[in-house]
Design a protein around this motif. Structure first.
Motif, PDB file in Angstrom:
ATOM      1  N   ILE A  95       0.807  -1.186  -0.085  1.00 19.03           N
ATOM      2  CA  ILE A  95      -0.086   0.044   0.125  1.00 19.03           C
ATOM      3  C   ILE A  95       0.765   1.190   0.103  1.00 19.03           C
ATOM      4  O   ILE A  95       1.684   0.958   0.852  1.00 19.03           O
ATOM      5  N   GLU A  96       0.524   2.184  -0.937  1.00 17.27           N
ATOM      6  CA  GLU A  96       1.526   3.398  -0.998  1.00 17.27           C
ATOM      7  C   GLU A  96       0.590   4.380  -1.096  1.00 17.27           C
ATOM      8  O   GLU A  96      -0.622   4.766  -1.483  1.00 17.27           O
ATOM      9  N   GLY A  97       1.391   5.607  -0.813  1.00 19.27           N
ATOM     10  CA  GLY A  97       0.454   7.140  -0.805  1.00 19.27           C
ATOM     11  C   GLY A  97       1.452   8.083  -0.511  1.00 19.27           C
ATOM     12  O   GLY A  97       2.520   7.788   0.053  1.00 19.27           O
ATOM     13  N   ALA A  98       1.016   9.225  -0.548  1.00 15.77           N
ATOM     14  CA  ALA A  98       1.948  10.421  -0.683  1.00 15.77           C
ATOM     15  C   ALA A  98       2.497  10.561   0.980  1.00 15.77           C
ATOM     16  O   ALA A  98       3.366  10.998   1.141  1.00 15.77           O
ATOM     17  N   GLN A  99       1.425  10.207   1.680  1.00 19.12           N
ATOM     18  CA  GLN A  99       1.680  10.436   3.208  1.00 19.12           C
ATOM     19  C   GLN A  99       1.614   9.090   3.948  1.00 19.12           C
ATOM     20  O   GLN A  99       1.170   9.000   5.191  1.00 19.12           O
ATOM     21  N   VAL A 100       1.931   7.899   3.349  1.00 18.12           N
ATOM     22  CA  VAL A 100       2.152   6.788   3.634  1.00 18.12           C
ATOM     23  C   VAL A 100       3.455   6.350   4.516  1.00 18.12           C
ATOM     24  O   VAL A 100       4.178   6.514   3.547  1.00 18.12           O
ATOM     25  N   GLU A 101       3.393   5.743   5.549  1.00 17.82           N
ATOM     26  CA  GLU A 101       4.704   5.473   6.087  1.00 17.82           C
ATOM     27  C   GLU A 101       4.389   3.874   6.083  1.00 17.82           C
ATOM     28  O   GLU A 101       3.543   3.354   7.011  1.00 17.82           O
ATOM     29  N   SER A 102       5.273   3.069   5.513  1.00 14.99           N
ATOM     30  CA  SER A 102       4.880   1.586   5.567  1.00 14.99           C
ATOM     31  C   SER A 102       6.131   0.976   6.329  1.00 14.99           C
ATOM     32  O   SER A 102       7.188   1.057   6.211  1.00 14.99           O
ATOM     33  N   TYR A 103       5.706  -0.019   7.230  1.00 17.36           N
ATOM     34  CA  TYR A 103       6.796  -0.973   7.975  1.00 17.36           C
ATOM     35  C   TYR A 103       6.619  -2.431   7.517  1.00 17.36           C
ATOM     36  O   TYR A 103       5.202  -2.637   7.486  1.00 17.36           O
ATOM     37  N   ASN A 104       7.450  -3.147   7.600  1.00 18.17           N
ATOM     38  CA  ASN A 104       6.989  -4.576   6.974  1.00 18.17           C
ATOM     39  C   ASN A 104       7.683  -5.520   8.415  1.00 18.17           C
ATOM     40  O   ASN A 104       8.915  -5.463   8.599  1.00 18.17           O
TER      41      ASN A 104
END
Length: 377
Positions: free
Chosen positions: A37-46
């Motif tokens: 999931i992506e977006g301009a204000q997305v912070e992704s952690y795995n």
């Protein structure tokens, strides 16, 4: 605080309106790297869920305890478990994404493009989890849907909400990355399904040829089938002009990339067609046309409210795929630098020809993964 669930629609609303969104993706690392999931204000952690079976202590230094965190997995089960563990560890605002990435892949976010001359409106449906874009032209009680996804109920419900009847469905080409809902939607609405005849030589069903000089009339709006022949992604790829302002390019031209010519196994044969379309046919059109493609590849292509669009003249200035003067270099770019092919693309093409009819769950599996219809210069 107790963990809550969040629907794909609620998450999409946050992303298209550029709200800060923290995602904890608990799928395997290779799945996360391939598609997330992506977006301009997305912070992704795995962090794979099996690393968290004994506790979530290691996340306490990585994730803020007082901000919203959306936990994501493949189908919604593992995220529920990890989300509850986070809530027990006093993370204050924890959500689990309903249905996981499978459900995320299917969500369509409707965005209004513009009002049309003489009444009516043009809408774009943004499939955030797949990078697919489809369209509805609504005018005087009628509607046409272009490049429909297989989740046809979304278009039926939207048409009902705005008080129009679907009379036409159109595929700009034979899709290879997702299963088309065009024929099904036309049959359900008792409308007419249109497909370029050069892409329909192997189909097993009846269709109306999408050909030059046979413009579509939707209410008070004429949809010009022009330039009819814009091949390169497929041999029959066809563009549409709406209201003399909007150019629906299918998978030929995107905002930051161009179409790939190899998904029918004929890259070498179709490179010249692709170049002719992009470097000659489209150049004859007005620079003021607004390009509305059938896909996007990068979150930065999303504009206000999630709309994906660009002025044609601007693309000729900024899109790297439109600025390769040497024909040999262009050929090399679109044949030697191709990304991986879409998941199950051969089976998807056969499904869209009517040659096979997979069960619903198999169709969902076939579509899993990101958009891979583009060549990036």
């Amino acid at each position: 605080m107790a963990m809550k669930n969040i629907s794909p629609a609620e998450l999409a609303e946050k992303i298209v309106h550029n709200e800060k969104t923290i995602i904890l993706d608990v799928r395997n690392e290779d799945e996360f790297k391939d598609w997330k999931i992506e977006g301009a204000q997305v912070e992704s952690y795995n962090e794979p869920y099996f690393n968290l079976l004994d506790g979530v202590e290691e996340l306490e230094d990585r994730l803020p305890k007082d901000e919203e965190i959306v936990v994501v997995c493949a189908k919604g089960g593992s995220s529920q478990m990890v989300g509850e563990m986070l809530a027990e560890a006093e993370f204050k605002h924890v959500y689990s994404l309903d249905g996981g990435m499978k459900a995320w892949s299917e969500h369509l976010e409707p965005v209004k493009v513009a009002d049309l001359t003489g009444g009516g409106s043009l809408y774009q449906f943004v499939r955030l989890g797949k990078g697919c874009l489809s369209y509805m032209i609504a005018s005087n009680g009628e509607a046409a849907v272009v490049d429909a996804a297989r989740m046809t109920e979304v278009y039926e419900n939207f048409a009902e909400d705005i008080g129009v009847t679907i009379t036409h469905t159109v595929d700009t080409h034979l899709h290879a990355d997702h299963i088309s809902g065009g024929l099904k939607l036309a049959e359900q609405a008792n409308g007419t399904y249109h497909l370029p005849p050069k892409d329909a030589e192997e189909v097993t069903f009846q269709y109306e040829p999408l050909t030059e000089g046979h413009d579509l009339v939707v209410g008070k709006t004429t949809v010009k089938v022009q330039p009819v022949y814009s091949p390169g992604h497929t041999i029959g790829s066809t563009s549409l002009i709406i209201d003399d302002r909007y150019l629906l390019t299918g998978d030929i031209l995107f905002v930051e990339s161009i179409g790939r010519p190899d998904l029918a196994g004929k890259a070498e044969d179709w490179v010249s067609d692709l170049r002719e379309t992009l470097y000659s046919r489209y150049k004859e059109l007005s620079n003021e046309l607004i390009v509305l493609p059938a896909h996007f590849s990068f979150v930065q292509e999303l504009g206000k409210g999630g709309l994906v669009s660009a002025r044609l003249g601007d693309l000729y200035q900024k899109n790297a795929g439109l600025n390769v003067d040497d024909e040999h270099e262009f050929r090399k770019m679109v044949t030697d630098q191709l990304p991986p092919q879409p998941n199950a693309y051969q089976e998807i093409r056969k499904t869209n020809m009517g040659k096979i009819t997979p069960e619903q769950e198999e169709q969902r599996e076939m579509e899993i993964g990101p958009n891979r219809c583009a060549v990036h210069g």
